[in-house]
Design an enzyme around this catalytic site. Structure first.
Site, PDB file in Angstrom:
ATOM      1  N   CYS A 124      34.750  52.437  37.944  1.00 24.64           N
ATOM      2  CA  CYS A 124      34.102  53.321  38.915  1.00 24.64           C
ATOM      3  C   CYS A 124      33.127  52.520  39.764  1.00 24.64           C
ATOM      4  O   CYS A 124      32.282  51.802  39.234  1.00 24.64           O
ATOM      5  CB  CYS A 124      33.370  54.442  38.168  1.00 24.64           C
ATOM      6  SG  CYS A 124      32.241  55.413  39.197  1.00 24.64           S
ATOM      7  N   ASN A 158      36.928  40.217  42.134  1.00 27.66           N
ATOM      8  CA  ASN A 158      38.258  39.768  42.546  1.00 27.66           C
ATOM      9  C   ASN A 158      39.018  40.896  43.221  1.00 27.66           C
ATOM     10  O   ASN A 158      39.128  41.998  42.675  1.00 27.66           O
ATOM     11  CB  ASN A 158      39.062  39.290  41.329  1.00 27.66           C
ATOM     12  CG  ASN A 158      40.352  38.608  41.720  1.00 27.66           C
ATOM     13  OD1 ASN A 158      40.337  37.513  42.270  1.00 27.66           O
ATOM     14  ND2 ASN A 158      41.472  39.254  41.450  1.00 27.66           N
ATOM     15  N   GLU A 159      39.510  40.633  44.428  1.00 24.89           N
ATOM     16  CA  GLU A 159      40.417  41.541  45.136  1.00 24.89           C
ATOM     17  C   GLU A 159      39.970  43.003  45.047  1.00 24.89           C
ATOM     18  O   GLU A 159      40.639  43.856  44.465  1.00 24.89           O
ATOM     19  CB  GLU A 159      41.844  41.370  44.610  1.00 24.89           C
ATOM     20  CG  GLU A 159      42.417  39.996  44.915  1.00 24.89           C
ATOM     21  CD  GLU A 159      43.868  39.834  44.534  1.00 24.89           C
ATOM     22  OE1 GLU A 159      44.537  38.960  45.092  1.00 24.89           O
ATOM     23  OE2 GLU A 159      44.338  40.582  43.643  1.00 24.89           O
ATOM     24  N   CYS A 164      37.805  55.747  43.485  1.00 26.09           N
ATOM     25  CA  CYS A 164      37.464  56.506  42.283  1.00 26.09           C
ATOM     26  C   CYS A 164      37.033  57.908  42.702  1.00 26.09           C
ATOM     27  O   CYS A 164      36.241  58.068  43.641  1.00 26.09           O
ATOM     28  CB  CYS A 164      36.352  55.815  41.499  1.00 26.09           C
ATOM     29  SG  CYS A 164      35.888  56.705  39.989  1.00 26.09           S
ATOM     30  N   CYS A 166      35.756  60.305  40.478  1.00 28.93           N
ATOM     31  CA  CYS A 166      34.961  60.947  39.429  1.00 28.93           C
ATOM     32  C   CYS A 166      33.796  61.712  40.045  1.00 28.93           C
ATOM     33  O   CYS A 166      33.504  61.604  41.238  1.00 28.93           O
ATOM     34  CB  CYS A 166      34.469  59.903  38.431  1.00 28.93           C
ATOM     35  SG  CYS A 166      33.116  58.887  39.048  1.00 28.93           S
ATOM     36  N   GLU A 316      43.611  32.101  47.247  1.00 29.43           N
ATOM     37  CA  GLU A 316      44.765  32.141  46.356  1.00 29.43           C
ATOM     38  C   GLU A 316      46.050  32.067  47.168  1.00 29.43           C
ATOM     39  O   GLU A 316      46.168  32.653  48.245  1.00 29.43           O
ATOM     40  CB  GLU A 316      44.800  33.427  45.522  1.00 29.43           C
ATOM     41  CG  GLU A 316      43.735  33.549  44.472  1.00 29.43           C
ATOM     42  CD  GLU A 316      43.922  34.815  43.626  1.00 29.43           C
ATOM     43  OE1 GLU A 316      45.067  35.320  43.538  1.00 29.43           O
ATOM     44  OE2 GLU A 316      42.924  35.304  43.076  1.00 29.43           O
ATOM     45  N   TRP A 324      55.298  39.552  42.236  1.00 29.25           N
ATOM     46  CA  TRP A 324      54.863  40.815  42.827  1.00 29.25           C
ATOM     47  C   TRP A 324      55.901  41.396  43.779  1.00 29.25           C
ATOM     48  O   TRP A 324      55.659  42.417  44.402  1.00 29.25           O
ATOM     49  CB  TRP A 324      53.548  40.611  43.582  1.00 29.25           C
ATOM     50  CG  TRP A 324      52.442  40.169  42.687  1.00 29.25           C
ATOM     51  CD1 TRP A 324      52.383  40.283  41.332  1.00 29.25           C
ATOM     52  CD2 TRP A 324      51.237  39.522  43.073  1.00 29.25           C
ATOM     53  NE1 TRP A 324      51.222  39.754  40.854  1.00 29.25           N
ATOM     54  CE2 TRP A 324      50.487  39.277  41.895  1.00 29.25           C
ATOM     55  CE3 TRP A 324      50.702  39.125  44.291  1.00 29.25           C
ATOM     56  CZ2 TRP A 324      49.241  38.664  41.916  1.00 29.25           C
ATOM     57  CZ3 TRP A 324      49.466  38.512  44.305  1.00 29.25           C
ATOM     58  CH2 TRP A 324      48.746  38.288  43.143  1.00 29.25           C
ATOM     59  N   PHE A 366      55.352  35.090  34.483  1.00 27.67           N
ATOM     60  CA  PHE A 366      56.373  34.391  35.265  1.00 27.67           C
ATOM     61  C   PHE A 366      55.953  34.182  36.721  1.00 27.67           C
ATOM     62  O   PHE A 366      56.766  33.755  37.548  1.00 27.67           O
ATOM     63  CB  PHE A 366      57.702  35.143  35.195  1.00 27.67           C
ATOM     64  CG  PHE A 366      58.255  35.207  33.798  1.00 27.67           C
ATOM     65  CD1 PHE A 366      58.640  34.044  33.141  1.00 27.67           C
ATOM     66  CD2 PHE A 366      58.344  36.409  33.125  1.00 27.67           C
ATOM     67  CE1 PHE A 366      59.127  34.089  31.851  1.00 27.67           C
ATOM     68  CE2 PHE A 366      58.835  36.469  31.834  1.00 27.67           C
ATOM     69  CZ  PHE A 366      59.228  35.302  31.181  1.00 27.67           C
ATOM     70  N   HIS A 367      54.695  34.500  37.023  1.00 25.00           N
ATOM     71  CA  HIS A 367      54.171  34.210  38.352  1.00 25.00           C
ATOM     72  C   HIS A 367      54.110  32.700  38.540  1.00 25.00           C
ATOM     73  O   HIS A 367      53.817  31.952  37.617  1.00 25.00           O
ATOM     74  CB  HIS A 367      52.772  34.823  38.488  1.00 25.00           C
ATOM     75  CG  HIS A 367      52.246  34.834  39.886  1.00 25.00           C
ATOM     76  ND1 HIS A 367      51.813  33.697  40.529  1.00 25.00           N
ATOM     77  CD2 HIS A 367      52.074  35.845  40.768  1.00 25.00           C
ATOM     78  CE1 HIS A 367      51.398  34.010  41.737  1.00 25.00           C
ATOM     79  NE2 HIS A 367      51.546  35.303  41.913  1.00 25.00           N
TER      80      HIS A 367
END
Length: 703
Positions: A124, A158-159, A164, A166, A316, A324, A366-367
């Site tokens: 959240c 990260n990213e 949210c 709530c 990255e 992906w 497997f990335h």
């Protein structure tokens, strides 16, 4: 070509060259592997690692018990090897003990159901507990490592993304709306809530919009929820970033953005970043006939450079395939080097990967990674990474160089959100991103540098401004666009512009109402075509086209009336055949073009290519480029020209007279250079010395 001496300081003060490295997760491996990692990183020519992104449970295995010793050891290993560290805060993935003890920290979906522990970015944004815990972790990391000689930058979380719903977030949203509107009367007027009897009579009646159960018919509410979510994300970032800056000032702080991802307006977080960074995972099909993916990635690099008007970090990427996408197609030989040099060409002062070593299990086992499960240092991917590292060493002089642009494309998140929120003119195929990319592509093909900006940015430093589908016109934007044209600028905009204000309320009196005087036209209707329908646009004036030149129109065709503008092209079919389809209006010392329909790539190439010639915009190179090959230039004390072959065919590129030298090898090229499939070269230009150009004919080589 006239080089400029303008330079920027290094992304990180401790390293003046180009960063090369990426995500390193030693906590996922036994210590016996760490020494081998150190050896292989040296062979891969890495000079930086990013640590700690998903390491919370390894740093705090139970509440209040911190175990930083393993991270101390990794820091020291990297420092001894001469590598730098980008240290992340681990807030993107909470440990299970925290979710169990504090379930209110977990995210609630639009369906009103609180999510269980798992995955990542599953928290959240508003939770006081989560903000307290993440701030404490950031502060402790800053206390321990803030003065470490290997620390290069901070990577917060990260990213960022997602919403949210709530009760904490709903209450925060209502408070955000109170501050924005001041009164319910003002909010109801902005939202046009008298429609369907949706008028709010108490603040507590307002709930976040969204399917499957929420309000979806009030476009202003939908847009404000997007704005609010961006503000919550920025606040979450600052909660950690401020703790770092207060505890250990002087080290740059950033986070990783995600291209044109619509869940966060990067222009709102950019002022709080010391440099921009983003994660690039394009889906390369490997097909030789379409460079669209390369165009998109270039466009997004331009965006990230424009966010801070200085070099950025490619935080990255993957040296191989990504898990992906539906098809994990391998990058063909040369594609990895091309992709990373493409980033540098467009302003990156560092390229990094996810990740160093393929994990043995879990969601990204497997990335693609630098070290695969086979662990072979003679593997193709590892060798390509190491070779790129050598290239980047030779290109250290590129770091900090400038990439000036005379052209800007407007890509605005609030415009994108408003286009998706409305109920017309079609339910699919609005294609704002694709439309802006279609307008960017001719500049990419011609090697003309372009910035990517929002409608809130300064227009004054550009000569040509492209603003496709400027559906929403926020306060003062129309006035600034008019001033841009009056002062001698050239503006190009299109159908479905100037339709609504910042509350997604339609302007009355004919679109594009706030831009009507500058454009010299007024819109009457817009026709949405079926997917298999076509109309045509026929050139009616020789001032920019060849009379009779015909182009395909698809998707959307606007019916406009000319007021003060000149008609350059008309529709060729349907009941509006003969009506204006492309206009030009002279306004002050400048010109404003209006394109009333969504046209094919041949039209974009013709219109924008001829404007490039008409305005004599500076290209990266003074010679023609084959289809699928692009060029860009970074300028400092000298010009660095990047030639990028984004096709699966070898290309011979004719060069202008003089001597072009490969920056890495020193090889000289005169009349032409050959690029292999997905080949790339970085050249500097030297005027030909006496007799030297005669020798080159016998010494041509391949890049």
């Amino acid at each position: 070509m006239k080089p400029t001496s303008k330079r920027f300081p290094p992304l990180v003060a401790k390293f003046p060259g180009i960063l090369h490295g990426g995500d390193y997760n030693p906590e996922q491996w036994p210590k016996a592997v760490w020494a081998e990692d150190d050896r292989l990183m040296a062979k891969a020519n890495w000079n930086v690692v990013t640590l700690g992104i998903f390491s919370w449970v390894s740093l705090e295995p139970e509440e209040g018990r911190f175990t930083f010793e393993w991270l101390d050891e990794i820091f020291e290993t990297q420092a001894r090897a001469g590598r730098l560290v980008g240290l992340a805060t681990p807030s993107a993935a909470a440990p299970a003990w925290l979710s169990k003890k504090y379930p209110e920290t977990l995210r609630t979906g639009a369906d009103g159901i609180r999510r269980r522990h798992g995955n990542r970015v599953n928290f959240c944004w508003t939770s006081p507990v989560y903000r307290r815990k993440t701030r404490e972790m950031a502060r402790r990391l800053a206390e321990r490592y803030g003065n470490h000689p290997a620390l290069a930058y901070w990577h917060v979380s990260n990213e960022f993304g997602g919403e949210c719903y709530c009760e904490l977030c709903q209450a925060a949203f209502r408070e955000w709306l109170r501050e924005r509107y001041g009164s319910l009367d003002a909010l109801n007027q902005a939202y046009w809530t008298a429609f369907w009897s949706h008028t709010y009579t108490d603040w507590d009646q307002i709930e976040a919009p969204g399917a499957p159960h929420g309000e979806t018919s009030i476009m202003g509410l939908t847009l404000d929820w997007k704005r609010f979510t961006t503000d919550q994300i920025v606040g979450f970032y600052l909660n950690e970033a401020s703790a770092i800056r207060e505890t250990a000032p002087g080290v740059p702080v950033t986070t990783n953005l995600m291209g044109t991802y619509d869940g966060l307006d990067p222009w709102k977080i950019a002022p709080h970043l010391d440099f921009a960074a983003w994660d690039s995972y394009p889906f390369f099909s490997g097909r030789p006939t379409d460079a669209s993916t390369w165009v998109y990635v270039s466009f997004t690099h331009e965006l990230n450079r424009s966010l801070k008007d200085r070099p950025f970090l490619l935080m990255e990427s993957t040296p191989s395939s990504s898990n992906w996408y539906p098809v994990m197609r391998l990058k063909r030989p040369g594609m990895h080097r091309l992709e990373e040099l493409q980033a540098v060409a467009h302003g990156a002062d560092g390229v990094q990967y996810f990740q160093w070593r393929q994990g043995r299990g879990s969601g990204e086992q497997f990335h693609g990674a630098v070290v695969a499960h086979n662990q072979r240092e003679d593997a193709r991917v590892f060798r390509e990474v190491a070779e790129l590292g050598e290239d980047l060493k030779a290109l250290s002089g590129v770091a900090g160089t400038h990439k000036p642009a005379e052209v800007a494309l407007v890509y605005d998140w609030e415009v994108a959100w408003s286009i998706e929120a409305v109920a017309g003119p079609c339910t699919k195929g609005r294609d704002y991103v694709a439309t802006v990319l279609d307008h960017y592509r001719p500049f990419w093909e011609e090697g003309v540098p372009a910035d990517v900006i929002s409608s809130d940015c300064d227009f004054g430093k550009y000569r040509l401004l492209i603003a496709p589908m400027l559906f929403m016109v926020k306060p003062a934007v129309a006035e600034r666009l008019a001033a841009f044209v009056k002062d001698g600028g050239t503006l190009v905009t299109t159908y479905w512009s100037g339709v609504v204000d910042e509350h997604v309320q339609a302007f009355v009196g004919g679109y594009p109402q706030p831009l009507r005087e500058a454009l010299g036209i007024v819109s009457e209707e817009i026709d949405a075509l079926y997917e298999d329908e076509l109309n045509t646009v026929v050139a009616a004036s020789a001032s920019l086209f060849e009379v009779g030149e015909r182009f395909e129109a698809r998707g959307l065709c606007e019916l406009i009336h000319v007021e003060t503008a000149e008609v350059l092209a008309t529709y060729g079919g349907d009941f509006y055949a003969g009506r204006a389809a492309v206009t030009r209006n002279r306004f002050g010392r400048g010109e404003a073009y209006y394109v009333a329909s969504r046209n094919d790539k041949a039209f974009q190439k013709a219109l924008l290519g001829r404007l490039i010639d008409r305005l004599d915009l500076e290209r990266a190179v003074p010679f023609d480029l084959p289809e699928g090959v692009t060029a860009t230039r970074r300028s400092g004390d000298r010009d660095y020209v990047f030639l990028l072959n984004c096709t699966a065919a070898s290309m011979r590129i004719p060069l202008s007279r003089g001597i072009w030298r490969d920056v890495r090898t020193g090889s000289a090229f005169g009349d032409w250079i050959d690029l292999d499939a997905f080949g790339s070269a970085v050249l500097v230009f030297e005027p030909a010395a006496r007799g030297e150009d005669l020798i080159l004919a016998a010494n041509q080589g391949r890049a």
